[in-house]
Design a protein around this motif. Structure first.
Motif: not given
Length: 164
Positions: A91-105
């Motif tokens: 779950h933590i890894t998923r949250a971190i990956r989600e953050r990486y997808t939002l980095l351009p924004l």
């Protein structure tokens, strides 16, 4: 203004204050701010301070941190509170990956903040000033002009008890 939360299975009231502090920093032109993910201590308390929050609230911290300007997680030397089972870790890894997808924004919003004084995080009422109910939203905020963030601040069992 702080919100008093009395349950042991809730993120520390400091969480709300911290995120309000981050909103205040953003409003005042300091868009780069952070909170310690899962708090800073021992016992795996998820930032609750009493050692009872456990891994579920730590996951919730990570999910919230997905939408914060900086995501920082560290602990005291020798602390084992960051050790989690594989389910929690996924779950933590998923949250971190989600953050990486939002980095351009996020980076675009930092750029807008630098050039035009825009906020990275903002209170909901900034976007809906004619809606009087938004002034009282203490635990929700807007991320990058387009995403409403409404973090889960309680353990599932605690929320279910409140619904009864």
């Amino acid at each position: 203004e702080s919100i008093e939360i009395k349950s042991k299975n809730v993120l520390n009231p400091k969480t709300v204050i911290i995120h309000s502090g981050m909103l205040n920093y953003n409003i005042n032109g300091m868009s780069v701010s952070a909170s310690n993910i899962c708090g800073y201590g021992e016992g795996g308390d998820g930032g609750n301070g009493d050692g009872d929050g456990g891994s579920e609230l730590c996951v919730r911290w990570h999910q919230l941190a997905t939408f914060l300007p900086l995501a920082i997680r560290f602990s005291k030397t020798g602390s084992t509170y960051q050790e989690h089972n594989t389910t929690v870790q996924s779950h933590i890894t998923r949250a971190i990956r989600e953050r990486y997808t939002l980095l351009p924004l996020l980076y675009t919003q930092f750029y807008k903040s630098h050039l035009h004084g825009k906020t990275v995080l903002a209170p909901v009422y900034f976007f809906y000033p004619d809606d009087s109910t938004t002034i009282d939203l203490k635990t929700q905020f807007m991320f990058a002009d387009s995403i409403l963030v409404a973090p889960v601040l309680q353990k599932v069992a605690e929320r279910e008890r409140e619904r009864e």
